[in-house]
Motif scaffolding. Sequence first.
Motif, PDB file in Angstrom:
ATOM      1  N   HIS A  76       0.788  -1.387  -0.044  1.00 30.45           N
ATOM      2  CA  HIS A  76       0.101  -0.140  -0.107  1.00 30.45           C
ATOM      3  C   HIS A  76       1.008   1.205  -0.165  1.00 30.45           C
ATOM      4  O   HIS A  76       0.625   2.411  -0.710  1.00 30.45           O
ATOM      5  CB  HIS A  76      -0.969   0.049   1.246  1.00 30.45           C
ATOM      6  CG  HIS A  76      -2.208  -0.602   0.991  1.00 30.45           C
ATOM      7  ND1 HIS A  76      -2.206  -2.134   1.126  1.00 30.45           N
ATOM      8  CD2 HIS A  76      -3.559  -0.208   0.676  1.00 30.45           C
ATOM      9  CE1 HIS A  76      -3.590  -2.310   0.852  1.00 30.45           C
ATOM     10  NE2 HIS A  76      -4.257  -1.249   0.486  1.00 30.45           N
ATOM     11  N   ASN A  77       1.739   1.217   0.747  1.00 29.88           N
ATOM     12  CA  ASN A  77       2.790   2.433   0.776  1.00 29.88           C
ATOM     13  C   ASN A  77       3.627   2.597  -0.481  1.00 29.88           C
ATOM     14  O   ASN A  77       3.620   3.758  -1.025  1.00 29.88           O
ATOM     15  CB  ASN A  77       3.854   2.260   1.924  1.00 29.88           C
ATOM     16  CG  ASN A  77       3.445   2.189   3.262  1.00 29.88           C
ATOM     17  OD1 ASN A  77       2.270   2.738   3.333  1.00 29.88           O
ATOM     18  ND2 ASN A  77       4.133   1.630   4.331  1.00 29.88           N
ATOM     19  N   GLU A  80       0.763   4.191  -2.852  1.00 28.82           N
ATOM     20  CA  GLU A  80       0.393   5.544  -2.375  1.00 28.82           C
ATOM     21  C   GLU A  80       1.598   6.428  -3.004  1.00 28.82           C
ATOM     22  O   GLU A  80       1.309   7.616  -3.410  1.00 28.82           O
ATOM     23  CB  GLU A  80       0.193   5.602  -0.933  1.00 28.82           C
ATOM     24  CG  GLU A  80      -0.287   7.137  -0.410  1.00 28.82           C
ATOM     25  CD  GLU A  80      -0.361   7.049   0.837  1.00 28.82           C
ATOM     26  OE1 GLU A  80      -0.857   8.216   1.529  1.00 28.82           O
ATOM     27  OE2 GLU A  80      -0.328   5.972   1.747  1.00 28.82           O
ATOM     28  N   ASN A  81       2.799   6.008  -2.558  1.00 29.07           N
ATOM     29  CA  ASN A  81       3.859   6.766  -3.243  1.00 29.07           C
ATOM     30  C   ASN A  81       3.858   7.123  -4.649  1.00 29.07           C
ATOM     31  O   ASN A  81       4.079   8.204  -5.217  1.00 29.07           O
ATOM     32  CB  ASN A  81       5.359   6.008  -3.004  1.00 29.07           C
ATOM     33  CG  ASN A  81       5.558   5.884  -1.521  1.00 29.07           C
ATOM     34  OD1 ASN A  81       6.560   5.016  -1.125  1.00 29.07           O
ATOM     35  ND2 ASN A  81       5.374   6.753  -0.658  1.00 29.07           N
ATOM     36  N   LYS A  84       1.070   9.500  -5.743  1.00 27.34           N
ATOM     37  CA  LYS A  84       1.356  10.849  -5.343  1.00 27.34           C
ATOM     38  C   LYS A  84       2.830  11.393  -6.015  1.00 27.34           C
ATOM     39  O   LYS A  84       2.845  12.603  -5.901  1.00 27.34           O
ATOM     40  CB  LYS A  84       1.642  10.984  -3.828  1.00 27.34           C
ATOM     41  CG  LYS A  84       0.208  10.970  -2.894  1.00 27.34           C
ATOM     42  CD  LYS A  84       0.486  10.855  -1.540  1.00 27.34           C
ATOM     43  CE  LYS A  84      -0.513  10.860  -0.835  1.00 27.34           C
ATOM     44  NZ  LYS A  84      -0.243  11.039   0.852  1.00 27.34           N
ATOM     45  N   LEU A 115      -7.465   9.398  -1.347  1.00 27.08           N
ATOM     46  CA  LEU A 115      -6.355   8.352  -1.191  1.00 27.08           C
ATOM     47  C   LEU A 115      -6.246   8.191   0.275  1.00 27.08           C
ATOM     48  O   LEU A 115      -5.933   9.101   1.004  1.00 27.08           O
ATOM     49  CB  LEU A 115      -5.233   8.837  -2.046  1.00 27.08           C
ATOM     50  CG  LEU A 115      -4.063   7.731  -2.058  1.00 27.08           C
ATOM     51  CD1 LEU A 115      -4.527   6.592  -2.968  1.00 27.08           C
ATOM     52  CD2 LEU A 115      -2.803   8.527  -2.993  1.00 27.08           C
ATOM     53  N   GLU A 116      -6.187   7.061   0.776  1.00 25.07           N
ATOM     54  CA  GLU A 116      -6.067   6.773   2.084  1.00 25.07           C
ATOM     55  C   GLU A 116      -6.879   7.701   3.098  1.00 25.07           C
ATOM     56  O   GLU A 116      -6.326   8.223   4.038  1.00 25.07           O
ATOM     57  CB  GLU A 116      -4.763   6.548   2.333  1.00 25.07           C
ATOM     58  CG  GLU A 116      -3.974   5.537   1.785  1.00 25.07           C
ATOM     59  CD  GLU A 116      -4.196   4.146   2.154  1.00 25.07           C
ATOM     60  OE1 GLU A 116      -4.832   3.920   3.201  1.00 25.07           O
ATOM     61  OE2 GLU A 116      -4.008   3.213   1.200  1.00 25.07           O
ATOM     62  N   ASP A 131      -8.814   2.893   0.436  1.00 27.19           N
ATOM     63  CA  ASP A 131      -7.750   2.955  -0.361  1.00 27.19           C
ATOM     64  C   ASP A 131      -7.877   4.222  -1.374  1.00 27.19           C
ATOM     65  O   ASP A 131      -6.850   4.860  -1.290  1.00 27.19           O
ATOM     66  CB  ASP A 131      -7.246   1.596  -0.856  1.00 27.19           C
ATOM     67  CG  ASP A 131      -6.855   0.439   0.212  1.00 27.19           C
ATOM     68  OD1 ASP A 131      -6.948   0.576   1.367  1.00 27.19           O
ATOM     69  OD2 ASP A 131      -6.848  -0.544  -0.477  1.00 27.19           O
ATOM     70  N   CYS A 132      -8.726   4.028  -2.034  1.00 26.22           N
ATOM     71  CA  CYS A 132      -8.838   5.009  -3.164  1.00 26.22           C
ATOM     72  C   CYS A 132     -10.295   5.279  -3.688  1.00 26.22           C
ATOM     73  O   CYS A 132     -11.004   4.163  -3.959  1.00 26.22           O
ATOM     74  CB  CYS A 132      -7.841   4.638  -4.047  1.00 26.22           C
ATOM     75  SG  CYS A 132      -7.814   5.563  -5.843  1.00 26.22           S
TER      76      CYS A 132
END
Length: 229
Positions: A76-77, A80-81, A84, A115-116, A131-132
């Motif tokens: 997930h990290n 997300e990275n 973004k 997002l999150e 999550d999204c």
Amino acid sequence: MKFNFIDIDKSVLPTAKGRRKGKYRFYEVNGTNYPSVTSVLGVRKKVELQQWRDRIGENVANWEMGRAARRGTATHNLIENYIKGEPLTEKSVLPLGLFKLMKPYIDQIDNIHLLEAIMYSPKLTIAGQVDCVAEYNGKLSVIDFKTANKERQEDWIENYFLQTTAYAHMFEETFGKPIEQIVILLASEDGTVQTFVKNKADYEKELGKAIEDFYKYYEELNKDKITTK
């Protein structure tokens, strides 16, 4: 790839992080405790989970659940990275591999609304972190990113569809904008990627039953109602 973000009023969303009360997670919003979607749905699979624990043993089960949770968080990290436009923070081989498997499907996402983000529903009396919320192939969707050991059959993952249906209702209730579909993107350690695109209307009845059953179960178990801090 550069993703487009839609400007919506996030000030209407809760800011408090979830906290555990016994075995379950709650989000406190305006003095009311809302059980998390995952806690609600966890009760629904309680018998099957205990059978699995009994089969492999408590120590192995705890280790595997911890490993799966770390794998999921790390993946997930990375997602997300990527969305973004930030540098990838995870360096472990497994989550990086799962992210790379999922990346072509993530690239089908655009016009990101959330997002999150933590949401809640006074109507459904539940809360959780989505999550999204974004367009997937041009349709506004609730999108959940999942990881697994191996390819999954649909009847194994019905809770995923109930979870995203719950988030769809939270979003519609909060922002008044209809969700057109729910989407699960699932990458597995066996190298498979699965995409499930569903209609939330197909899961609303079962979600309502799951919420009702959770409240009954919790209140019978704890001799207490879920209404106060």
